[in-house]
Design a protein around this motif. Structure first.
Motif, PDB file in Angstrom:
ATOM      1  N   LEU A  78      -1.544   1.204  10.878  1.00  7.50           N
ATOM      2  CA  LEU A  78      -2.604   1.099   9.867  1.00  7.50           C
ATOM      3  C   LEU A  78      -3.079  -0.346   9.758  1.00  7.50           C
ATOM      4  O   LEU A  78      -4.287  -0.622   9.774  1.00  7.50           O
ATOM      5  N   VAL A 127       0.667   5.565  -0.504  1.00  6.40           N
ATOM      6  CA  VAL A 127      -0.119   6.792  -0.620  1.00  6.40           C
ATOM      7  C   VAL A 127       0.839   7.944  -0.938  1.00  6.40           C
ATOM      8  O   VAL A 127       1.927   8.045  -0.337  1.00  6.40           O
ATOM      9  N   ILE A 176       0.845  -1.195   0.000  1.00  2.00           N
ATOM     10  CA  ILE A 176       0.000   0.000   0.000  1.00  2.00           C
ATOM     11  C   ILE A 176       0.880   1.244   0.000  1.00  2.00           C
ATOM     12  O   ILE A 176       1.808   1.350   0.797  1.00  2.00           O
ATOM     13  N   ALA A 224       3.698   3.981  11.151  1.00  3.09           N
ATOM     14  CA  ALA A 224       2.463   4.336  10.441  1.00  3.09           C
ATOM     15  C   ALA A 224       1.841   3.102   9.799  1.00  3.09           C
ATOM     16  O   ALA A 224       0.636   2.841   9.928  1.00  3.09           O
ATOM     17  N   ARG A 261      -1.160  11.797   2.664  1.00  2.00           N
ATOM     18  CA  ARG A 261      -1.068  10.937   3.855  1.00  2.00           C
ATOM     19  C   ARG A 261      -1.794  11.567   5.032  1.00  2.00           C
ATOM     20  O   ARG A 261      -1.924  12.780   5.119  1.00  2.00           O
ATOM     21  N   GLY A 262      -2.238  10.677   5.947  1.00  2.00           N
ATOM     22  CA  GLY A 262      -2.896  11.156   7.160  1.00  2.00           C
ATOM     23  C   GLY A 262      -4.310  11.648   6.944  1.00  2.00           C
ATOM     24  O   GLY A 262      -4.884  12.302   7.810  1.00  2.00           O
ATOM     25  N   THR A 263      -4.905  11.327   5.791  1.00  2.00           N
ATOM     26  CA  THR A 263      -6.275  11.786   5.507  1.00  2.00           C
ATOM     27  C   THR A 263      -7.242  10.618   5.315  1.00  2.00           C
ATOM     28  O   THR A 263      -8.366  10.832   4.856  1.00  2.00           O
ATOM     29  N   GLY A 264      -6.807   9.405   5.624  1.00  2.00           N
ATOM     30  CA  GLY A 264      -7.711   8.262   5.531  1.00  2.00           C
ATOM     31  C   GLY A 264      -7.622   7.482   4.237  1.00  2.00           C
ATOM     32  O   GLY A 264      -8.315   6.475   4.072  1.00  2.00           O
ATOM     33  N   GLY A 269      -5.068   5.718   3.044  1.00  7.72           N
ATOM     34  CA  GLY A 269      -4.430   4.416   3.276  1.00  7.72           C
ATOM     35  C   GLY A 269      -5.397   3.426   3.895  1.00  7.72           C
ATOM     36  O   GLY A 269      -5.469   2.271   3.466  1.00  7.72           O
ATOM     37  N   ARG A 270      -6.158   3.876   4.873  1.00  7.03           N
ATOM     38  CA  ARG A 270      -7.114   2.971   5.511  1.00  7.03           C
ATOM     39  C   ARG A 270      -8.181   2.520   4.501  1.00  7.03           C
ATOM     40  O   ARG A 270      -8.532   1.339   4.441  1.00  7.03           O
ATOM     41  N   HIS A 291       8.539   1.087  11.104  1.00  6.80           N
ATOM     42  CA  HIS A 291       7.556   1.849  10.323  1.00  6.80           C
ATOM     43  C   HIS A 291       6.201   1.890  11.055  1.00  6.80           C
ATOM     44  O   HIS A 291       5.256   1.173  10.735  1.00  6.80           O
TER      45      HIS A 291
HETATM   46  C1  LIG Z   1       1.728   3.899   5.593  1.00  5.34           C
HETATM   47  C2  LIG Z   1       0.741   4.681   4.717  1.00  5.34           C
HETATM   48  C3  LIG Z   1       0.210   3.764   3.621  1.00  5.34           C
HETATM   49  C4  LIG Z   1      -0.444   5.157   5.593  1.00  5.34           C
HETATM   50  O1  LIG Z   1      -1.415   5.740   4.745  1.00  5.34           O
HETATM   51  P1  LIG Z   1      -2.228   7.059   5.162  1.00  5.34           P
HETATM   52  O2  LIG Z   1      -3.186   7.361   4.083  1.00  5.34           O
HETATM   53  O3  LIG Z   1      -1.272   8.121   5.564  1.00  5.34           O
HETATM   54  O4  LIG Z   1      -2.986   6.522   6.467  1.00  5.34           O
HETATM   55  P2  LIG Z   1      -4.431   6.959   6.990  1.00  5.34           P
HETATM   56  O5  LIG Z   1      -4.551   8.440   6.992  1.00  5.34           O
HETATM   57  O6  LIG Z   1      -5.481   6.195   6.276  1.00  5.34           O
HETATM   58  O7  LIG Z   1      -4.353   6.449   8.507  1.00  5.34           O
HETATM   59  C5  LIG Z   1      -4.936   5.212   8.913  1.00  5.34           C
HETATM   60  C6  LIG Z   1      -4.319   4.756  10.216  1.00  5.34           C
HETATM   61  O8  LIG Z   1      -2.932   4.444  10.005  1.00  5.34           O
HETATM   62  C7  LIG Z   1      -2.175   4.844  11.146  1.00  5.34           C
HETATM   63  N1  LIG Z   1      -1.230   5.909  10.765  1.00  5.34           N
HETATM   64  C8  LIG Z   1      -1.168   6.555   9.586  1.00  5.34           C
HETATM   65  N2  LIG Z   1      -0.160   7.445   9.577  1.00  5.34           N
HETATM   66  C9  LIG Z   1       0.422   7.351  10.795  1.00  5.34           C
HETATM   67  C10 LIG Z   1       1.543   7.988  11.382  1.00  5.34           C
HETATM   68  N3  LIG Z   1       2.260   8.922  10.731  1.00  5.34           N
HETATM   69  N4  LIG Z   1       1.885   7.627  12.641  1.00  5.34           N
HETATM   70  C11 LIG Z   1       1.201   6.694  13.313  1.00  5.34           C
HETATM   71  N5  LIG Z   1       0.122   6.043  12.788  1.00  5.34           N
HETATM   72  C12 LIG Z   1      -0.254   6.378  11.551  1.00  5.34           C
HETATM   73  C13 LIG Z   1      -3.174   5.297  12.178  1.00  5.34           C
HETATM   74  O9  LIG Z   1      -3.584   4.168  12.915  1.00  5.34           O
HETATM   75  C14 LIG Z   1      -4.309   5.788  11.318  1.00  5.34           C
HETATM   76  O10 LIG Z   1      -5.538   5.762  11.955  1.00  5.34           O
HETATM   77  P3  LIG Z   1      -6.043   7.087  12.756  1.00  5.34           P
HETATM   78  O11 LIG Z   1      -6.006   8.212  11.770  1.00  5.34           O
HETATM   79  O12 LIG Z   1      -7.424   6.704  13.171  1.00  5.34           O
HETATM   80  O13 LIG Z   1      -5.083   7.278  13.870  1.00  5.34           O
HETATM   81  C15 LIG Z   1       1.395   5.959   4.112  1.00  5.34           C
HETATM   82  O14 LIG Z   1       2.057   6.670   5.128  1.00  5.34           O
HETATM   83  C16 LIG Z   1       2.375   5.683   2.992  1.00  5.34           C
HETATM   84  O15 LIG Z   1       1.978   5.465   1.856  1.00  5.34           O
HETATM   85  N6  LIG Z   1       3.690   5.693   3.294  1.00  5.34           N
HETATM   86  C17 LIG Z   1       4.717   5.464   2.281  1.00  5.34           C
HETATM   87  C18 LIG Z   1       4.605   4.084   1.656  1.00  5.34           C
HETATM   88  C19 LIG Z   1       4.604   3.014   2.693  1.00  5.34           C
HETATM   89  O16 LIG Z   1       5.254   3.120   3.716  1.00  5.34           O
HETATM   90  N7  LIG Z   1       3.849   1.940   2.431  1.00  5.34           N
HETATM   91  C20 LIG Z   1       3.750   0.811   3.335  1.00  5.34           C
HETATM   92  C21 LIG Z   1       4.911  -0.102   3.159  1.00  5.34           C
HETATM   93  S1  LIG Z   1       4.809  -1.443   4.320  1.00  5.34           S
END
Ligand SMILES: CC(C)(COP(=O)(O)OP(=O)(O)OC[C@H]1O[C@@H](n2cnc3c(N)ncnc32)[C@H](O)[C@@H]1OP(=O)(O)O)[C@@H](O)C(=O)NCCC(=O)NCCS
Length: 164
Positions: free
Chosen positions: A132, A89, A87, A128, A94-97, A99-100, A126
């Protein structure tokens, strides 16, 4: 979360998804790839996941904001009921839902296709991605110690799993 459209990827998403992915290849340790993908390679990667496996794209305001995929977990045939997710984003979204939404959708696709287990392999610091996956129901299975090396550092891998 406002206005996120989820849909299956097509080869036309190759350039946008490659750009999101390649930023992590060159700029972080979250993927263990070391060499960026060309648009042609990304198109082939998308085509190879357009059957029982799938890539889901998230669009925000008509732009590709992220994607999630299902890949085979291991080659040996008795593993065929298991898939591995990934996954990505875009940094601006990021941080806007997004990824979820993507992870929930790709898990729903895996369930619908009849897979039994989804594995996530995440570089161990990692937070985040680990949070997630936990938020979507994945459980911690274990840690593989120093199985990777990127940018001059040993990397542990956290293994998480969801049984469908
Ligand atoms: C990891 C990643 C996919 C998260 O996607 P996102 O769209 O930012 O996440 P969301 O906004 O949907 O957050 C969903 C949940 O993830 C967790 N989360 C997301 N970002 C976080 C952060 N910076 N720190 C801690 N928890 C985090 C939380 O539990 C969050 O739920 P909450 O908002 O109710 O607290 C994104 O940061 C990303 O693409 N990173 C680079 C690529 C990557 O690392 N991919 C995964 C490889 S294993």
């Amino acid at each position: 979360m406002m206005g996120v459209l989820l849909r299956p990827a097509t080869p036309a998403d190759a350039a946008a998804t490659a750009a999101i992915y390649n930023a992590e290849v060159t700029g972080s340790r979250v993927t263990f790839d070391l060499v960026t993908r060309t648009v042609e390679e990304q198109a082939a990667w998308l085509r190879s996941r357009s059957g029982v496996l799938e890539v889901v794209v998230a669009e925000v305001d008509g732009e590709v904001a992220g994607f999630a995929s299902l890949s085979p977990y291991r080659d040996r045939p008795a593993y065929r009921t298991t898939v591995e997710d990934s996954i990505y984003v875009h940094g601006d979204h990021r941080g806007t839902g997004v990824g979820r939404a993507l992870l929930e959708e790709i898990v729903a696709v895996a369930r619908e296709r009849g897979f039994h287990a989804v594995m996530a392999r995440i570089v161990a610091d990692h937070t985040a991605s680990i949070r997630l996956h936990a938020a979507v129901g994945f459980e911690h299975v274990g840690v593989e110690r120093e199985v990777g090396r990127k940018f001059g550092r040993w990397l542990d891998v956290t293994v998480m799993q969801l049984l469908l």
